[in-house]
Structure formats: C-alpha cells, structure tokens
Design an enzyme around this catalytic site. Sequence first.
Site, PDB file in Angstrom:
ATOM      1  N   GLN A 135      53.799  33.840 -46.951  1.00  0.00           N
ATOM      2  CA  GLN A 135      52.530  34.668 -46.886  1.00  0.00           C
ATOM      3  C   GLN A 135      51.590  34.295 -45.640  1.00  0.00           C
ATOM      4  O   GLN A 135      51.825  34.156 -44.556  1.00  0.00           O
ATOM      5  CB  GLN A 135      51.122  34.403 -47.628  1.00  0.00           C
ATOM      6  CG  GLN A 135      49.899  34.361 -47.583  1.00  0.00           C
ATOM      7  CD  GLN A 135      49.224  33.002 -48.097  1.00  0.00           C
ATOM      8  OE1 GLN A 135      48.717  32.354 -49.161  1.00  0.00           O
ATOM      9  NE2 GLN A 135      48.222  32.506 -47.519  1.00  0.00           N
ATOM     10  N   SER A 138      46.822  35.057 -41.742  1.00  0.00           N
ATOM     11  CA  SER A 138      46.900  34.485 -40.562  1.00  0.00           C
ATOM     12  C   SER A 138      48.110  35.316 -38.897  1.00  0.00           C
ATOM     13  O   SER A 138      48.434  35.393 -39.491  1.00  0.00           O
ATOM     14  CB  SER A 138      46.825  32.987 -40.062  1.00  0.00           C
ATOM     15  OG  SER A 138      46.381  32.059 -41.233  1.00  0.00           O
ATOM     16  N   SER A 170      54.672  29.625 -43.673  1.00  0.00           N
ATOM     17  CA  SER A 170      54.892  28.218 -44.512  1.00  0.00           C
ATOM     18  C   SER A 170      56.619  28.978 -44.842  1.00  0.00           C
ATOM     19  O   SER A 170      56.251  30.595 -46.018  1.00  0.00           O
ATOM     20  CB  SER A 170      54.446  27.864 -45.244  1.00  0.00           C
ATOM     21  OG  SER A 170      52.922  27.446 -45.017  1.00  0.00           O
ATOM     22  N   GLU A 253      45.408  29.728 -53.269  1.00  0.00           N
ATOM     23  CA  GLU A 253      46.474  28.737 -52.418  1.00  0.00           C
ATOM     24  C   GLU A 253      45.369  27.405 -52.581  1.00  0.00           C
ATOM     25  O   GLU A 253      45.727  26.584 -52.731  1.00  0.00           O
ATOM     26  CB  GLU A 253      46.430  29.383 -51.446  1.00  0.00           C
ATOM     27  CG  GLU A 253      46.951  27.880 -49.884  1.00  0.00           C
ATOM     28  CD  GLU A 253      47.043  28.097 -48.834  1.00  0.00           C
ATOM     29  OE1 GLU A 253      47.671  28.382 -47.990  1.00  0.00           O
ATOM     30  OE2 GLU A 253      46.242  29.533 -48.500  1.00  0.00           O
ATOM     31  N   GLU A 360      35.536  23.553 -42.276  1.00  0.00           N
ATOM     32  CA  GLU A 360      33.935  23.889 -41.722  1.00  0.00           C
ATOM     33  C   GLU A 360      34.477  25.990 -42.475  1.00  0.00           C
ATOM     34  O   GLU A 360      32.565  25.577 -43.023  1.00  0.00           O
ATOM     35  CB  GLU A 360      34.170  24.526 -39.995  1.00  0.00           C
ATOM     36  CG  GLU A 360      34.033  23.846 -39.152  1.00  0.00           C
ATOM     37  CD  GLU A 360      36.045  22.575 -39.112  1.00  0.00           C
ATOM     38  OE1 GLU A 360      35.326  21.444 -38.543  1.00  0.00           O
ATOM     39  OE2 GLU A 360      36.407  22.888 -39.314  1.00  0.00           O
TER      40      GLU A 360
END
Length: 375
Positions: A135, A138, A170, A253, A360
């Site tokens: 994936q 990010s 990953s 996920e 967060e």
Amino acid sequence: MSSSVDLVEFRNRCDRWFAERYEPLDPERHDVPGLIAHTTDDHDAPMREARRHQRALWDSGLAGLTVERRYGGKGLPPEAEMILAEVAGAYMVPSMVPLSVGLSLALSTLVQFGSEETCAARVPRILDASEVWCQLFSEPEAGSDLAALRTTATRVDDGYLIEGQKVWTSFAQHSAYGLLLARTGPAEDRHRGLSLFLLPMDAPGVTVRPLREITGGTHFNEVFLDAVALPTSSLLGVEGGGWAAAMFTLGNERNLSTQRSRPRWKRLHELAGGSGALDAVARDRLVRLAIAEELQRVGSLPGSAAKLVRSQIEVMASQLAVDLLGAAATAHDDSATEVAAAVHWFLGARANRIAGGTDEIQRNIIAERILGLPR
C-alpha cells in the site's frame, strides 16, 4: 464447494485440515510462530511460510471463502470465514502478516473499486499467494495528513505519468503490485484531487529501498517513483475518487490491526515466574493488562476506537515484558530467543501507534465522527 454450506460439517472439515498439518496451540502460552515476524531481521522465511500456507488453503478450496466465484472465491456466507479463522486460531499456523495487505486490504479495495477485468486478473493471484501486495499512501510530508500528499499523476495521451516518493511501505520489497494514492488535481483541492491506482512494482521508474528499523529488521520501505508510466486502465474507480477509496482501505486496515494479536497477560505471568515472583506494582500492571485485553476481546468498538485500544495494549504489554525481564532485556544475544523476542516486540510495538493512522488521528476521528464534537 457449494455456496450453501453445512456450517457444522464445514467446521469439522477445517478441524481435520489443520489437525493434519499443524500442532495445536497451547492456550496457556499463546505463543504463535511468526507473531513478531514483522519486527525481526529475517523477512524471507516468514514470507515463504505465509505464502506456502495460503497456497495450501487455495489448493484445498479453503481460500477466498466469501469472495465471489467469478473472482476465484467460494461465494460462502461470512460465517464460513469466521469459522476458518476460529479453527486456525487453535493451531500453530504461520503468521499471515506478510500477506495481510493483499488478502485484507487490496482484495477488498479491488472488488469495491476495480473493473471486472482487473478483479478477474488480480484477485485469484492474491488468493493463491502468487502475488504479494503493498500500500503506497504515506509520504515524507504526508502521513497523518494524507490529503497533503505530493506524489502526482499527470494525464498524458495514453495514461498517467507518476512522480513522487512514498515511505513506510510494508513488504514493498516482496510485492508484485501496490495500491498507489496520487494527486491528479491541484494541491488546493486536497481530498478532491486524489486518485487511486494499481501500480506494478516492477514498472520502469519504481525504486524500492528497504529501511533499517530500530528492531534491526526491514519491514518498511521507501519507494521512489520517477516518470512511471501507467495506462488509463490502472485507475481504480474514477479520477478524483481516491479519497473515498483510501478511506475504505484504511478502514479495513484499522479493523485488521485489532485482529492480529492474542492475549499476552498469561504468557507474561508465566515469564515472571508466577504471582509469587511479582511485587505489588508488577501485579497491578499485569491485572490492568488482563482487564484491558479482556475488554478489548469482548467489546464491539468501531474501527478507530478498536485500533486505538489495541495499539495502547501492545505498548503496555511489551513494556511490561521487558520490565519483567529486567537486566536480561538490556544485554542479550539472539540465542536467547525468548528474551530477544520480547525486546523485538518492545521495540516494534510503538509502530502500532503510527501505522494505519496515529493515535492522535484516531482520537480526532472518535471525537468528530463518533462523539459528534466540533472540530
């Protein structure tokens, strides 16, 4: 296998299949082979074992139980998948973490947003473990704030030209394909300017560089995309619809991240030598962990809340493990496998508070979407 299945007979079939291949799991120890495979140096062995296991399931007609038959699945009700997972949990099966992106994230995203041709070509190869997936969301400047990503997909005559960089990907070094989120609109469009693509990881211009982690392993990678040409057919869903597709994938996920681990308090109690070897503070911490794990097990929390609880439990449990080991956890070699495993677990557990959205971000989602608080 018929789409109408006798669930009792199906459970018996699963029991026989696993009993023929694996040792039963000791419920008092909760030790699972490969449980920390994603935080150790050796990725190749866990990946091979996961692919071997998945291929065996496929060959026996036990893979893709709820996937539609036209895509290579069995078209069974969700109860069949739940039974398989429950039975598998009673045996010392390999960790399936190395294949989790493909089996749990990419597969459902392809079925939801991919074309009929794409699903027919790719889904069976995910199910039989021929293809590993990753994936690519990010970026160095866009992790928690995914709408700020800078990787671009520029329209050209015969498709798209991709430029940018991804990070924390990953298993990219093992992957045949990846789900790529890129910007097809102007930066000021933020969420509305994103699109999701299917990226062949061997395409010209794709460079994968493993990242050495604090654990010593290379679970994560950075991926460079330099003038990567993709055909129009690589677009999943519609142009500009990438945010909805990404949220669908991330939702899966976060749910997945709550399903990977077993209760650890019994194993830690044994590691400490029983209650008689614990001081009052350690006993209190162990009891708090046991309560948290039991509440997480029996509770029915929405994705973000469940993910937040699980990540905190991982940190709590791994910290307790190294504290119980004391000096042994600060000076050991890899021959002390139990100690090394605990240290790897402790070092890697912090990643759970970042992967799939930071703690967060989860708190913000809970506040705004569940509790209805103002932004």
